[in-house]
Design a protein around this motif. Structure first.
Motif, mmCIF file in Angstrom:
data_model
loop_
_atom_site.group_PDB
_atom_site.id
_atom_site.type_symbol
_atom_site.label_atom_id
_atom_site.label_comp_id
_atom_site.label_asym_id
_atom_site.label_seq_id
_atom_site.Cartn_x
_atom_site.Cartn_y
_atom_site.Cartn_z
ATOM 1 N N UNK A 71 -3.774 8.507 6.376
ATOM 2 C CA UNK A 71 -3.028 7.160 5.820
ATOM 3 C C UNK A 71 -3.667 5.882 6.237
ATOM 4 N N UNK A 72 -3.779 5.883 7.345
ATOM 5 C CA UNK A 72 -3.935 5.075 8.501
ATOM 6 C C UNK A 72 -5.603 4.698 7.999
ATOM 7 N N UNK A 111 6.075 -0.159 8.332
ATOM 8 C CA UNK A 111 6.506 1.024 7.321
ATOM 9 C C UNK A 111 6.461 2.107 7.700
ATOM 10 N N UNK A 112 4.961 2.575 8.271
ATOM 11 C CA UNK A 112 5.486 3.550 8.577
ATOM 12 C C UNK A 112 6.130 4.434 9.263
ATOM 13 N N UNK A 130 -0.813 -8.545 12.079
ATOM 14 C CA UNK A 130 0.528 -8.787 11.704
ATOM 15 C C UNK A 130 0.188 -7.918 10.947
ATOM 16 N N UNK A 131 -0.944 -8.390 10.245
ATOM 17 C CA UNK A 131 -1.094 -6.205 9.477
ATOM 18 C C UNK A 131 -1.200 -4.462 9.969
ATOM 19 N N UNK A 132 -1.231 -5.077 11.041
ATOM 20 C CA UNK A 132 -1.348 -3.667 11.970
ATOM 21 C C UNK A 132 0.108 -3.545 12.737
ATOM 22 N N UNK A 133 0.917 -4.424 12.506
ATOM 23 C CA UNK A 133 2.476 -4.330 13.082
ATOM 24 C C UNK A 133 3.073 -3.928 11.952
ATOM 25 N N UNK A 191 0.553 -1.476 0.396
ATOM 26 C CA UNK A 191 0.065 0.008 -0.291
ATOM 27 C C UNK A 191 1.031 1.216 0.217
ATOM 28 N N UNK A 192 0.424 2.126 -1.180
ATOM 29 C CA UNK A 192 1.571 3.481 -1.035
ATOM 30 C C UNK A 192 0.787 4.096 0.012
ATOM 31 N N UNK A 193 1.978 5.253 0.633
ATOM 32 C CA UNK A 193 1.283 6.414 1.037
ATOM 33 C C UNK A 193 0.808 7.681 0.759
ATOM 34 N N UNK A 194 -0.659 8.239 1.051
ATOM 35 C CA UNK A 194 -0.541 8.990 -0.235
ATOM 36 C C UNK A 194 -0.919 10.523 0.035
ATOM 37 N N UNK A 195 -1.316 10.445 1.702
ATOM 38 C CA UNK A 195 -2.393 11.069 2.296
ATOM 39 C C UNK A 195 -1.989 12.406 2.160
ATOM 40 N N UNK A 196 -0.262 12.454 3.078
ATOM 41 C CA UNK A 196 0.155 13.285 3.518
ATOM 42 C C UNK A 196 -0.021 14.140 4.446
ATOM 43 N N UNK A 197 -0.170 12.703 5.419
ATOM 44 C CA UNK A 197 -1.193 12.367 6.566
ATOM 45 C C UNK A 197 -1.173 11.394 7.560
ATOM 46 N N UNK A 198 -0.358 11.087 8.430
ATOM 47 C CA UNK A 198 -0.443 9.734 9.338
ATOM 48 C C UNK A 198 -1.875 9.326 9.801
ATOM 49 N N UNK A 199 -3.148 10.321 10.307
ATOM 50 C CA UNK A 199 -4.286 9.798 10.533
ATOM 51 C C UNK A 199 -5.275 9.528 9.518
#
Ligand SMILES: [Zn+2]
Length: 199
Positions: A17-18, A46-47, A38-41, A7-15
């Motif tokens: 992207x989550x 990655x973040x 495990x997905x959560x971890x 998954x790419x992180x494209x939002x420009x903000x942590x919350x």
């Protein structure tokens, strides 16, 4: 939907992207990439929020549930903010509880640049939720509000901050949703042209 691994992180903000670990809420084919502890971890690793060595303890399943609950709460709050709807008082009260938990678990420290910032243990799975929740509090309170947008792509609904100079970013990713929309328009045009020829 892409897996947490790709998954790419494209939002420009942590919350944001989550929140984007799921797409198209309310649709029967709505997809969700955050399904196991495990997905959560992996998302947190990655973040860069938790260490590669972070263990999944006996309470990992409960934490996954809490993180997912927080994620859906934030979805509702961001949705309201994006579309100019009133923010639910119950939702805000729940966010306040989660934020209080987060600050209680964290430590306010002065970094080398002189700024005081919150820190959470990189070895705990709960850190992901705490960072996300406190980030959301800041984003919801930002004034002026950054250009918070929701992708109109089919089966998408991802949030992002539009930081372009002209404020004309429309898609989460041009390669994904933007391209799909273009292809769909082209298909409609072609069918239309065929129909015109036939008639
Ligand atoms: Zn999209």
């Amino acid at each position: 939907m892409q897996s947490i691994r790709d998954m790419p992180f494209v939002a420009g903000d942590t919350a944001l992207d989550f929140v984007n670990t799921a797409e198209e809420r309310g649709h029967p084919e709505a997809d969700d990439a955050l399904l196991t502890p495990a997905d959560l971890r992996l998302w947190g690793q990655r973040y860069g929020l938790i260490a590669a060595s972070a263990k999944l303890g006996g309470d990992a399943a409960a934490e996954l549930e809490q993180a997912r609950e927080a994620r859906e709460l934030l979805y509702g709050l961001f949705y309201a903010r994006t579309h100019g709807r009133p923010v639910s008082r119950r939702g805000l009260a729940r966010l306040a509880e989660l934020a209080a938990d987060a600050y209680r678990a964290g430590e306010l420290r002065v970094d080398t640049d002189g700024a005081a910032r919150w820190h959470w243990s990189p070895s705990k799975l709960t850190t992901i939720r705490h960072v996300v929740v406190t980030d959301a509090v800041e984003l919801l309170g930002a004034e002026p509000l950054p250009r918070l947008k929701q992708c109109p792509g089919e089966h998408c609904g991802w949030f992002f901050l539009d930081t372009t100079k002209r404020g004309n970013r429309r898609w989460c990713q041009m390669r994904e949703c933007g391209q799909e929309a273009k292809d769909a328009r082209r298909r409609v045009k072609r069918t239309g042209a065929r129909a015109a020829r036939a008639g």
